[in-house]
Design a protein around this motif. Sequence first.
Motif, short mmCIF file in Angstrom:
data_model
loop_
_atom_site.label_atom_id
_atom_site.label_comp_id
_atom_site.label_asym_id
_atom_site.label_seq_id
_atom_site.Cartn_x
_atom_site.Cartn_y
_atom_site.Cartn_z
N ARG A 54 8.35 10.00 -19.30
CA ARG A 54 7.82 9.39 -17.82
C ARG A 54 6.31 9.25 -18.00
O ARG A 54 5.97 8.34 -17.41
CB ARG A 54 8.27 10.51 -16.95
CG ARG A 54 7.78 10.25 -15.64
CD ARG A 54 8.40 8.80 -14.86
NE ARG A 54 8.04 8.37 -13.67
CZ ARG A 54 6.93 7.78 -13.61
NH1 ARG A 54 6.39 7.25 -14.46
NH2 ARG A 54 6.58 7.46 -12.21
N LEU A 55 5.54 10.03 -18.48
CA LEU A 55 4.18 9.87 -18.75
C LEU A 55 3.87 8.52 -19.42
O LEU A 55 3.12 7.69 -19.06
CB LEU A 55 3.56 10.98 -19.29
CG LEU A 55 2.09 10.82 -19.39
CD1 LEU A 55 1.37 11.04 -17.87
CD2 LEU A 55 1.67 12.31 -20.03
N TYR A 56 4.63 8.40 -20.45
CA TYR A 56 4.12 7.13 -21.46
C TYR A 56 4.52 5.68 -20.67
O TYR A 56 3.89 4.92 -20.71
CB TYR A 56 5.47 7.30 -22.85
CG TYR A 56 5.28 5.75 -23.42
CD1 TYR A 56 3.98 5.81 -24.05
CD2 TYR A 56 6.17 4.98 -23.64
CE1 TYR A 56 4.11 4.36 -24.99
CE2 TYR A 56 6.28 3.82 -24.05
CZ TYR A 56 5.19 3.48 -24.85
OH TYR A 56 5.10 2.47 -25.68
N ARG A 57 5.73 6.01 -19.89
CA ARG A 57 6.20 4.84 -19.13
C ARG A 57 5.03 4.32 -18.02
O ARG A 57 5.29 3.19 -17.30
CB ARG A 57 7.66 4.82 -18.48
CG ARG A 57 8.76 5.09 -19.56
CD ARG A 57 10.02 5.10 -18.89
NE ARG A 57 10.53 3.96 -18.01
CZ ARG A 57 11.47 4.07 -17.44
NH1 ARG A 57 12.27 5.17 -17.56
NH2 ARG A 57 11.94 2.93 -16.47
N SER A 58 4.38 5.30 -17.75
CA SER A 58 3.22 5.06 -16.47
C SER A 58 2.32 3.83 -16.85
O SER A 58 1.56 3.29 -16.23
CB SER A 58 2.71 6.07 -16.14
OG SER A 58 1.80 6.56 -17.14
N GLN A 59 2.17 3.66 -18.25
CA GLN A 59 1.23 2.51 -18.77
C GLN A 59 -0.16 2.85 -18.49
O GLN A 59 -0.95 1.83 -18.22
CB GLN A 59 2.06 1.49 -18.63
CG GLN A 59 3.35 1.10 -19.14
CD GLN A 59 3.28 1.03 -20.85
OE1 GLN A 59 2.42 0.36 -21.27
NE2 GLN A 59 4.29 1.68 -21.16
N GLN A 60 -0.42 4.10 -17.98
CA GLN A 60 -1.86 4.36 -17.74
C GLN A 60 -2.43 5.11 -18.74
O GLN A 60 -2.31 6.50 -18.84
CB GLN A 60 -2.01 5.06 -16.11
CG GLN A 60 -1.39 4.20 -15.26
CD GLN A 60 -1.87 4.60 -13.85
OE1 GLN A 60 -2.95 5.01 -13.74
NE2 GLN A 60 -1.24 4.42 -12.94
#
Length: 783
Positions: A54-60
């Motif tokens: 989920r953190l990776y998919r934030s793209q931030q």
Amino acid sequence: MMEKQSIKNKQEMKQLETLKGYLIFMALSATITTWLFFRNSWLVILIALFFLVRLYRSQQLLLIVSCFFVSMIFGAYFYWQSPSSQESPLAEKSQLTLLVDPNSLISDGDSLKFEGRNQKTGESYALHYQLQSELEKEAFANQRAFFELVGEVELEEPVGQRNLDGFNYQQFLLEKGIYRVGKLVTIRAQGDYSIKTMIQLLKVWRRHLSVYIDQTFSAVTASYMKSLFLGIKDSTFKSQQEVWSQLGILHFFSISGMHIFFFISHFRYMLLRLGITVETVFWLELVFLFVYLFLAGFSTSVGRSVVFIGLSSLNRRFNWQFSELDSWSATLVLSLVINPYVLFQAAGQLSFGLSFYIIYLRPLVANVKPPFRQLVFSLVMSMLAIPIISANFYEWHLLGMVLTFILLPVFSRLLLPLLSFLLGISFLHQAGRLSEFIESTLKVFQQVLGRISSIDSLKVVTGSLQPILYLTCLIISFKWLSQPYQKKVTRWGLLLLIICLPSSAKFMETKGIVAFVDVGQGDSILIQRPFRQEIILIDTGGRLPFEVAEAWQKKVNISSQASYTLVPFLKSRGVKTLDQVFISHGDEDHFGDLIEINRVFEIKELLYPAGTARQSNFQKALGQLEKQIKQSVTAVGDVWQNQDYRLEVLSPQEIGDGGNNDSMVLLLGLKGKKIMFTGDLEALGETDLLAHFPGLSADILKVAHHGSRSSSTEAFLKQLKGKAGVISCGINNRFGHPHDETLSRLRDAGMKVYQTDQQGMIYYQWSIWDSELSDVQTIRKSY
């Protein structure tokens, strides 16, 4: 150059602003790191992997890097703070100089408990001391300042978990930074200690106020004041704690946002009326929060509320524009730094869980008309809290939702103002009649709540929740809160699922159990069929009475051992009703906790030998039973049988005196194994038993009389040909059980010996699909 620097600063601020609303990710990073470090399991690893995706998919990139550094910093911090790096070698018996916080002093009878800080190493210990005189007892009770104490101390490691889902005293102390417990044998010197920090000064103020309240007000009023104002839970409070816990209203008695908002709003009003500027009032409010944090004992709920309110105030004052969720997240991170175990505690889960729900729930009910808004809010909050309450207390109460709605205004608008007024006026003038009126009213209030909590039909016993089920309930709760535009049918359906999943968990238990519960120096055995079917209890445990010489030595708060051994275990197994309770004979370490068990659980049938009924202490206990129970006298040849097991009475052959040799002997046939329960049968009774059953045998023996030398004769053990012997006895008991001679005879007979004082609970399990009983399982490893 200045222009470039200004542009750079603006870019940095813009980057930081992108984190607004995302601080929850850093809080989750800290939380998951804590779980991995202290409670590592396959489920935690699975959650961590899901979070990384989920953190990776934030793209931030800034968010990802921030979470990475948070995890690294917390991991290093936890490693540095781990117990192994804190403990220092120390002899078991030493002369130490201890610094004692007066707030930790708790006396009951001739027993004194306190926490002492080793002035040489900086370690803290939980200590016990036997008071030598009434004068010494009064001196400690009136002690209001920090003091140094020089004495001889015997130290040891605290006792860990001893029963399935039972209280873990070692973990409890570890969460307070205490790694050893001990006994203060002698006091060689005691002297004053000069206060060196502001925190110590605030703790002294807290002690002064606590002693003043005790000396000024009656017991119940004083207990409410200390709980609601100072966060102190005295013996009077603890006597009612289970009632409030069962009703789901225990949080009203823990200092939280409700209490702090009450105090700080009145503090602000007073300052503004004095003409102090708003700017100055703001900073004084922050000082007030800091002071109150230590006056209230720096508990989990107080710390969470103070930090959250302080951050929210700073957010509004400096227009940081962070959301409530950001403030909540920052509070959680700071709390984990102070106490890494905060989310492993019931108080922490309730405090952070309910405050999280409030953030999302408040806007959802904003459109509800005012007369019903608070009702809907309380109803939904109570439903969302059920998984947290069930996971920690193994039950919830049907009236908890209604009581939360009713009692919230009672506490915030009546009780807090009234007790505050009473405390304030007491410094100026005696409030005798008002104090008496409040005392009598609070007693009636407690009686009403006690009667409500005793209604068995309103209790929903869930048993312990599997982590995956607990997590599922929390995910459903988050889904309900995060999707406000669901159809009404869907929304109420999800809430119903949150209620039903924990409540039906106990019926999903596929394994039955035969458990030799660690109740200290006593006996108690649970037999429970799979899927929470028939439930049998053999003996209840209990303390043997020991008379004291003088009145001041008598303990006021005589708590039942069952309240922290047998009762939590039974609740964790989803037990609400005991089908049968067998009492082997008339010693109180076998039936002494019967009254407590009867108070908490419904007992369908109580069975005991005829001779036991002749014992005056047992007759007295029968007269104190709160609920009507079918009572039956057992006889040799009585049999209870179903598809899983066969239970038969082998002794006593005739009516006796209820003593050791009149013990009821039961033989359980289960999955191809025979288990014999012998009570306190001694040599004479064993000889009589073999005379009537010459072919008697048993695979597993509950060793009689806690391993006393007067039982388990060589002839008896030779006849049984047992493979395992289970001894139920207390740690360092005064009788010296089990005796070395008995242990030698058991081993010579080829038995593997298990002891509750060493291994804690000893148990066997089976399922309906098993052809045989499981191997023996223990809570603690054998040494």
